[in-house]
Design an enzyme around this catalytic site. Sequence first.
Site, PDB file in Angstrom:
ATOM      1  N   ARG A   7       3.835  -9.637 -57.933  1.00 59.61           N
ATOM      2  CA  ARG A   7       3.893  -8.563 -59.315  1.00 59.61           C
ATOM      3  C   ARG A   7       4.434  -7.843 -58.185  1.00 59.61           C
ATOM      4  NH1 ARG A   7      -1.408  -8.910 -60.641  1.00 59.61           N
ATOM      5  NH2 ARG A   7      -2.189  -9.755 -58.665  1.00 59.61           N
ATOM      6  N   TYR A 145     -11.166   2.687 -52.615  1.00 55.40           N
ATOM      7  CA  TYR A 145      -9.900   2.843 -52.434  1.00 55.40           C
ATOM      8  C   TYR A 145      -9.342   3.783 -52.359  1.00 55.40           C
ATOM      9  CZ  TYR A 145      -4.982   1.881 -54.841  1.00 55.40           C
ATOM     10  OH  TYR A 145      -3.796   2.081 -55.030  1.00 55.40           O
ATOM     11  N   LYS A 149      -6.889   3.664 -48.581  1.00 55.24           N
ATOM     12  CA  LYS A 149      -5.233   4.661 -48.868  1.00 55.24           C
ATOM     13  C   LYS A 149      -5.266   5.560 -48.172  1.00 55.24           C
ATOM     14  CE  LYS A 149      -3.728   1.545 -51.733  1.00 55.24           C
ATOM     15  NZ  LYS A 149      -2.549   0.306 -51.105  1.00 55.24           N
TER      16      LYS A 149
HETATM   17  P1  NAP Z   1      -0.419  -5.301 -58.692  1.00 56.00           P
HETATM   18  O1  NAP Z   1       0.221  -5.904 -59.885  1.00 56.00           O
HETATM   19  O2  NAP Z   1      -1.884  -5.755 -58.948  1.00 56.00           O
HETATM   20  O3  NAP Z   1       0.158  -6.585 -57.411  1.00 56.00           O
HETATM   21  C1  NAP Z   1      -0.724  -6.801 -56.069  1.00 56.00           C
HETATM   22  C2  NAP Z   1      -0.124  -7.424 -55.515  1.00 56.00           C
HETATM   23  O4  NAP Z   1      -0.913  -7.855 -54.195  1.00 56.00           O
HETATM   24  C3  NAP Z   1       0.195  -9.000 -55.565  1.00 56.00           C
HETATM   25  O5  NAP Z   1       1.489  -9.447 -55.558  1.00 56.00           O
HETATM   26  C4  NAP Z   1      -0.724  -9.995 -55.669  1.00 56.00           C
HETATM   27  O6  NAP Z   1      -1.077 -11.184 -54.924  1.00 56.00           O
HETATM   28  C5  NAP Z   1      -0.872  -9.027 -53.395  1.00 56.00           C
HETATM   29  N1  NAP Z   1      -2.635  -9.172 -53.127  1.00 56.00           N
HETATM   30  C6  NAP Z   1      -3.516  -8.773 -53.716  1.00 56.00           C
HETATM   31  N2  NAP Z   1      -4.737  -9.352 -53.115  1.00 56.00           N
HETATM   32  C7  NAP Z   1      -4.029  -9.808 -51.849  1.00 56.00           C
HETATM   33  C8  NAP Z   1      -4.302 -10.778 -50.813  1.00 56.00           C
HETATM   34  N3  NAP Z   1      -5.811 -10.838 -50.644  1.00 56.00           N
HETATM   35  N4  NAP Z   1      -3.347 -11.503 -50.284  1.00 56.00           N
HETATM   36  C9  NAP Z   1      -2.487 -11.168 -50.092  1.00 56.00           C
HETATM   37  N5  NAP Z   1      -1.753 -10.635 -51.420  1.00 56.00           N
HETATM   38  C10 NAP Z   1      -2.590 -10.389 -51.833  1.00 56.00           C
HETATM   39  O7  NAP Z   1      -0.401  -4.148 -57.702  1.00 56.00           O
HETATM   40  P2  NAP Z   1       0.296  -2.789 -57.413  1.00 56.00           P
HETATM   41  O8  NAP Z   1       0.481  -1.924 -58.662  1.00 56.00           O
HETATM   42  O9  NAP Z   1       1.828  -3.914 -57.547  1.00 56.00           O
HETATM   43  O10 NAP Z   1       0.023  -2.646 -56.215  1.00 56.00           O
HETATM   44  C11 NAP Z   1       0.709  -2.876 -54.933  1.00 56.00           C
HETATM   45  C12 NAP Z   1       1.149  -1.798 -54.060  1.00 56.00           C
HETATM   46  O11 NAP Z   1       0.463  -0.365 -54.912  1.00 56.00           O
HETATM   47  C13 NAP Z   1      -0.618  -2.188 -53.787  1.00 56.00           C
HETATM   48  O12 NAP Z   1      -1.094  -1.436 -52.303  1.00 56.00           O
HETATM   49  C14 NAP Z   1      -1.618  -0.892 -54.470  1.00 56.00           C
HETATM   50  O13 NAP Z   1      -2.693  -0.562 -53.663  1.00 56.00           O
HETATM   51  C15 NAP Z   1      -0.700   0.484 -54.886  1.00 56.00           C
HETATM   52  N6  NAP Z   1       0.008   1.937 -55.263  1.00 56.00           N
HETATM   53  C16 NAP Z   1      -0.501   1.422 -56.697  1.00 56.00           C
HETATM   54  C17 NAP Z   1       0.139   2.238 -57.655  1.00 56.00           C
HETATM   55  C18 NAP Z   1       0.195   1.927 -59.417  1.00 56.00           C
HETATM   56  O14 NAP Z   1      -0.036   2.865 -59.424  1.00 56.00           O
HETATM   57  N7  NAP Z   1       0.281   0.798 -59.628  1.00 56.00           N
HETATM   58  C19 NAP Z   1      -0.040   3.080 -57.216  1.00 56.00           C
HETATM   59  C20 NAP Z   1      -0.845   3.177 -55.999  1.00 56.00           C
HETATM   60  C21 NAP Z   1      -0.034   2.577 -55.162  1.00 56.00           C
HETATM   61  P3  NAP Z   1      -1.635 -12.295 -56.449  1.00 56.00           P
HETATM   62  O15 NAP Z   1      -0.714 -12.177 -57.396  1.00 56.00           O
HETATM   63  O16 NAP Z   1      -0.479 -13.381 -54.909  1.00 56.00           O
HETATM   64  O17 NAP Z   1      -2.668 -11.863 -55.941  1.00 56.00           O
END
Ligand code: NAP
Length: 237
Positions: A7, A145, A149
């Site tokens: 995702r 968190y 990070k």
């Molecule tokens: P998201 O939509 O919640 O997706 C999270 C992804 O991580 C999913 O594919 C999920 O897989 C996977 N995941 C979670 N726990 C896991 C585990 N234990 N083992 C394997 N896979 C796991 O989050 P996102 O917004 O795309 O975020 C992705 C990254 O970007 C994260 O590190 C987040 O901290 C970072 N980030 C995001 C933002 C933002 O604004 N969105 C900002 C800064 C940093 P499943 O669906 O299979 O559980």
Amino acid sequence: MVTGASRGLGRAIAEEYLRAGADVVVNYNRTPVDELLSLATELGRRAVAVQADVASAADCERIVETAVKEFGKIDILVNNAGITRDGLLMRMDEEAWDTVITTNLKSVFACSRAASKHMMRARSGSIINISSVAGIMGNAGQTNYAASKAGIIGFTKSLARELAGRGVRVNAIAPGFITSDMTNVLGEKVREAVLQEIPMGRFGEPSDIAGAALYLASPLANYVTGTVLVVDGGMSM
Ligand code: NAP
């Protein structure tokens, strides 16, 4: 290899790599990645799905070993999988702390350790760790968190120094507020307040991060290591 590719940002990064001509190992934990596999076939590329929980070092090793077994090598590792368990420190229990640190930070250690062994041997590779502006600026309600990070940033710079002489580059991306399941759960009031802080006047899209991940993985970034590429529409400047 992209962790958490089912995702959001991870999926967009895997898609960008496939479109750029890479074969990709896509890790997921709970959400299937069938659409990515179909896209790979459509594009004439190979994608291999690996179900694994990156909170487990053994699982991280298994993803890397699958990549090496299927493709003979690993050129790019994107440590993207991450979670939030938000709450003020006073109300944060040990489990919320441990789960976030283990999933977000220990996973980066375990996957990088497994992949860098192969990259060092090949004297080539690019490791990209997804941090966050929360790790730079801090964010109330996200001590766990933000610590994970910020930890990723220290890890990135240290490993970049360890591997620079071995032809392996290690960088981080610090996204701002990007539209995904992670941010969609936040209330309208919070979203409005964040939007006011973004000079570019919009939230980021997963494709904005995928562009940065493509750059850092590519020869265009051949002389770039140990850096934190902030992609936040100007929010943290
Ligand atoms: P998201 O939509 O919640 O997706 C999270 C992804 O991580 C999913 O594919 C999920 O897989 C996977 N995941 C979670 N726990 C896991 C585990 N234990 N083992 C394997 N896979 C796991 O989050 P996102 O917004 O795309 O975020 C992705 C990254 O970007 C994260 O590190 C987040 O901290 C970072 N980030 C995001 C933002 C933002 O604004 N969105 C900002 C800064 C940093 P499943 O669906 O299979 O559980």
